[in-house]
Design an enzyme around this catalytic site. Structure first.
Site, PDB file in Angstrom:
ATOM      1  N   GLU A 161      13.730 -48.661  19.805  1.00 24.04           N
ATOM      2  CA  GLU A 161      14.860 -48.284  20.594  1.00 24.04           C
ATOM      3  C   GLU A 161      14.981 -49.034  21.850  1.00 24.04           C
ATOM      4  OE1 GLU A 161      15.753 -44.217  20.941  1.00 24.04           O
ATOM      5  OE2 GLU A 161      15.967 -44.134  18.494  1.00 24.04           O
ATOM      6  N   GLU A 279      14.372 -44.101   9.103  1.00 19.39           N
ATOM      7  CA  GLU A 279      14.697 -42.667   9.634  1.00 19.39           C
ATOM      8  C   GLU A 279      16.138 -42.081   8.850  1.00 19.39           C
ATOM      9  OE1 GLU A 279      14.671 -42.159  13.833  1.00 19.39           O
ATOM     10  OE2 GLU A 279      12.677 -43.820  13.985  1.00 19.39           O
ATOM     11  N   SER A 633      35.375 -24.662 -28.241  1.00 20.92           N
ATOM     12  CA  SER A 633      34.767 -24.382 -27.161  1.00 20.92           C
ATOM     13  C   SER A 633      34.908 -22.621 -27.233  1.00 20.92           C
ATOM     14  CB  SER A 633      35.286 -24.733 -26.025  1.00 20.92           C
ATOM     15  OG  SER A 633      34.326 -24.376 -24.634  1.00 20.92           O
TER      16      SER A 633
HETATM   17  C1  XIL Z   1      13.510 -37.072  17.113  1.00 16.49           C
HETATM   18  C2  XIL Z   1      12.878 -35.885  16.375  1.00 16.49           C
HETATM   19  O1  XIL Z   1      13.089 -35.574  14.995  1.00 16.49           O
HETATM   20  C3  XIL Z   1      13.241 -34.641  17.074  1.00 16.49           C
HETATM   21  O2  XIL Z   1      12.464 -33.700  17.015  1.00 16.49           O
HETATM   22  C4  XIL Z   1      12.829 -34.935  18.647  1.00 16.49           C
HETATM   23  O3  XIL Z   1      13.265 -33.793  19.295  1.00 16.49           O
HETATM   24  C5  XIL Z   1      13.319 -36.003  19.273  1.00 16.49           C
HETATM   25  O4  XIL Z   1      13.236 -37.207  18.335  1.00 16.49           O
HETATM   26  N1  XIL Z   1      14.987 -41.706  16.703  1.00 16.49           N
HETATM   27  C6  XIL Z   1      13.497 -41.902  16.575  1.00 16.49           C
HETATM   28  C7  XIL Z   1      12.921 -40.591  16.383  1.00 16.49           C
HETATM   29  O5  XIL Z   1      12.968 -42.890  16.597  1.00 16.49           O
HETATM   30  O6  XIL Z   1      11.587 -40.609  16.935  1.00 16.49           O
HETATM   31  C8  XIL Z   1      13.786 -39.506  16.781  1.00 16.49           C
HETATM   32  O7  XIL Z   1      13.242 -38.381  16.356  1.00 16.49           O
HETATM   33  C9  XIL Z   1      15.167 -39.693  16.092  1.00 16.49           C
HETATM   34  C10 XIL Z   1      15.775 -40.830  16.645  1.00 16.49           C
END
Ligand code: XIL
Length: 730
Positions: A161, A279, A633
């Site tokens: 990010e 994700e 049926s």
């Molecule tokens: C999230 C987790 O799922 C949460 O438990 C935490 O509080 C915040 O981060 N992008 C990512 C992940 O790369 O690491 C993030 O995960 C979600 C968004």
């Protein structure tokens, strides 16, 4: 009572929402996702500490997934919160779980602005350090983590990010900061984009063979997509070892569409040959991206239509992923179940629910058809034969695909209840003009189907088609052409009988009842009687029942009973007889009470009221050997119950997708001259075949029909009627 359950299960099998009929469906039964996708990409899941310690959850992971990401445990702020302080406990547990089970991991993540080891930016007194010090610390961090886990890791999210959500977002926000494609993180403030290059170089030093990924969200957003593209291209051109791009995939049930997703995949494919969907989850609202927008809370059931939208969105996204398997090497779900989701359970974003039960979306993702993936429907669509006058849509093509069009410019979602088996229907998409269109994902079963529209959760009929009574209401209908359709086609060259509506007062139910009576062509004509005198011809009668949600209009209209009879008579295949199609009191039946269903009310109506009325008003042969009863049926269940209890009334019995008779159930073998049993080959053909064999072995004249390529629907029953009619009253 066992047989009644069997009959009802026949009804249930055909309903896509069989879970709602009281039988929970195990959507996880069948191969694991990882096996279904073994020729495509690995399937991953992000895990927390509970997921790897509870046996139910570990079983799901082992069955379904071939890749694991630690949800939080490996993030710099978690594993390395202070200089010299390492929290390896949970991080090691996850790695060891994967080592023990032979599952490879994605290492997430080595460098990120969030959940970061912020101590790296300051000295002991809290003063900012020079970037050289930061790099030294980052390098040590990356080397330590990578060396500890690289035996089990195949890919690293090296930088996470780093790009801005909006080019302009920092303009005017802080004086002197120019609009920038980069996220204005502490990393960027200290080092510019050089920190990205450094992180990848450190990772490559520590792991010469692992796949090094740049990971980000909102990759399908055109602006962000280009910012990511430009950065990765610039880095790669400068020799930075970036192997691939991770598209996080925090999407929702409305967004993105296939086109947006494909554009991003294609664009990134210009500069990398490895893409991971790192994700994936699908919110049930309109938000998307990497920001946490939900609080956790008590689970509320997801409205059925949203579930359908989510299933459809998963199906569409995976279809695109499969199409791009040459570059997509992994798809990872962000969390195991809705209970675990970082978005909160109330968003229901994953294929496993808050109780770790698989949802239908799991089955839909898993049971894809590679043939349909590669197939484009033939563009020979013509208007459905059941459309209202002048209506072009819905349309059908020669392969059995159906295409729908609905004008609803302000709607958020339009779902057609008709779709491939096991799906919640066909989800339409809105075009530029506010018109919703969509084509089924594959060919429908041939013959007639009821359907309706669900627009933003409300149920409507499609204004394109006529209405047909089924599901206890008037529904839209569509007819998928089939090769043998001539047996129920209207033939202009032959004589036609007619269907009369009769009403009669029913004392037992306290109201007027309705029946439709098919009278063959020539009804009323004079013939020579037994005594040699001329008299009006009299006919045998078939009492033909509809199913649970239908009524007296169903057989004559969508069942095409009159046309089937006309054609059989014209071709000399049967001698003319009357068909009475009455309402069978089925609509009030409440599910869950099937064990108590005895058809007593209808027996009274039929035998004490309807039959006498018919015999009084029509030219019938009013005896058992000229009377048949059959039903589809639930009408089959009625037929079975009533014929067995009142064998003196009917001499010919027929069950159409409505269960079977066992020889021992029939007290007097001479009570019945002919038994017909039929169903679609997508129902329970084994049951029919076995029963017919058993009846024949016991000396009954029995005949069965398994209808090819059909389920619990009217083409099955039209074919059954056509076959059964030829053996009645002989
Ligand atoms: C999230 C987790 O799922 C949460 O438990 C935490 O509080 C915040 O981060 N992008 C990512 C992940 O790369 O690491 C993030 O995960 C979600 C968004």
């Amino acid at each position: 009572m066992k047989k009644i359950f069997l009959a009802l299960s026949l009804i249930a099998v055909s309903m896509s929402a069989s879970a709602q009929w009281g039988r929970p469906v195990d959507y996880a039964a069948g191969p694991g996702l990882k096996d279904a996708y073994k020729d495509y990409f690995t399937i991953g899941v992000a895990v927390n500490k509970f997921n790897i310690s509870d046996p139910v959850q570990t079983a799901i992971i082992k069955k379904q997934f071939s890749s694991v990401t630690a949800e939080n445990a490996w993030k710099p702020g978690e594993i390395h919160p202070k200089e010299g302080v390492w929290n390896f406990g949970l991080a090691d547990s996850i790695a060891n779980f994967c080592r023990e089970n032979g599952i490879k991991m994605r290492g997430h993540c080595l460098c990120w602005h969030s959940q970061f080891a912020d101590w790296m930016f300051t000295d002991k007194k809290g003063k900012p350090v020079k970037k050289e010090v930061f790099y030294q610390r980052l390098r040590e961090h990356i080397h330590t983590v990578v060396n500890r886990y690289k035996d089990v890791v195949y890919a690293w999210d090296v930088v996470n990010e780093a790009m801005a959500d909006d080019n302009m977002m920092f303009r005017g926000f802080r004086p002197g900061v120019k609009p920038s494609p980069y996220r204005q993180s502490r990393h960027f403030e200290l080092c510019g984009d050089e920190f990205i290059a450094k992180a990848f170089e450190f990772a490559r030093e520590a792991d010469p063979t692992g796949v090094l990924i740049y990971n980000d969200y909102s990759c399908v957003d055109e602006g962000k997509r280009e910012r990511i593209y430009n950065m990765v291209k610039k880095m790669k051109d400068a020799g930075v070892p970036i192997d691939g791009i991770g598209m996080q995939g925090h999407y929702n049930i409305y967004f993105p569409d296939e086109d947006q997703l494909e554009k991003a995949i294609n664009r990134f494919s210009e500069i990398v040959n490895i893409i991971h969907i790192t994700e994936l989850d699908l919110r049930t609202n309109t938000e998307s991206g990497g920001q946490l927008m939900f609080s956790r809370g008590e689970a509320k059931p997801q409205p059925a239509y949203m579930q359908t939208l989510q299933e459809d969105q998963y199906a569409r996204l995976f279809k695109v992923f499969r199409k791009h398997k040459d570059v997509i090497k992994n798809v990872t779900f962000w969390n195991l179940s809705d209970k675990d989701s970082w978005l909160g359970t109330n968003n229901h974003p994953l294929p496993f629910d808050e109780n770790f039960k698989a949802k239908r979306s799991l089955q839909i993702i898993r049971d894809f058809d590679p043939v349909l993936d590669a197939h484009q429907p033939k563009e020979d669509f013509v208007p459905n034969s059941m459309n209202q006058p002048g209506q072009e849509y819905p349309m059908v093509n020669s392969e059995g695909y159906a295409r729908f069009r609905v004008v609803a410019p302000d709607a958020k979602s339009v779902i057609v209840s008709l779709g491939l088996g096991g799906r919640g229907g066909t989800v339409l998409r809105k075009d530029k003009n506010g018109v919703w269109t969509g084509t089924t994902d594959g060919p429908m079963d041939p013959g007639f189907h009821y359907y309706h529209l669900t627009i933003d959760g409300g149920v409507f009929n499609d204004p394109g088609t006529n209405n047909y009574f089924g599901s206890c209401r008037w529904e839209s209908g569509i007819e998928i052409p089939v090769a043998d359709q001539d047996f129920y086609a209207y033939r202009k060259d032959i004589n036609h009988g007619n269907i009369q509506q009769v009403t009669f007062w029913s004392e037992s139910t306290g109201k007027m009842q309705t029946a439709n009576v098919y009278l063959p062509y020539g009804y009323g004509k004079m013939v020579k009687g037994k005594n040699g005198k001329m008299t009006q011809e009299r006919y045998p009668v078939l009492y033909l029942q509809h199913g649970w949600g239908e009524n007296e209009t169903s057989w004559p209209v969508q069942g095409k009973a009159g046309l089937i009879m006309d054609n059989l008579i014209a071709d000399g295949k049967i001698k003319p007889f009357i068909v009475v199609m009455a309402y069978g009191l089925t609509n009030d039946f409440k599910f869950g009470t099937i064990g108590r269903f005895e058809a007593k009310e209808f027996e009274k109506l039929l035998i004490d009221e309807l039959i006498p009325h018919i015999d009084k008003n029509f030219l019938t042969k009013a005896d058992k050997w000229n009377r048949a009863m059959a039903g589809l049926s639930m009408g089959g269940m009625e037929t079975k119950l009533i014929t067995l209890r009142r064998p003196e009334v009917f001499g010919y019995w027929g069950l159409l997708s409505g269960g079977t008779y066992m020889p021992e159930e029939i007290k007097d073998p001479k009570a019945v001259k002919y038994i017909f049993e039929g169903c679609g080959d997508k129902e329970n053909p084994e049951g029919i075949n076995k029963s017919v064999e058993a009846l024949k072995a016991a000396g009954f004249k029995a005949e069965g029909l398994v209808s090819e390529g059909t389920a619990h629907e009217f083409l099955t029953w039209r074919r059954c009627l056509e076959k059964m009619a030829q053996s009645l009253f002989k």
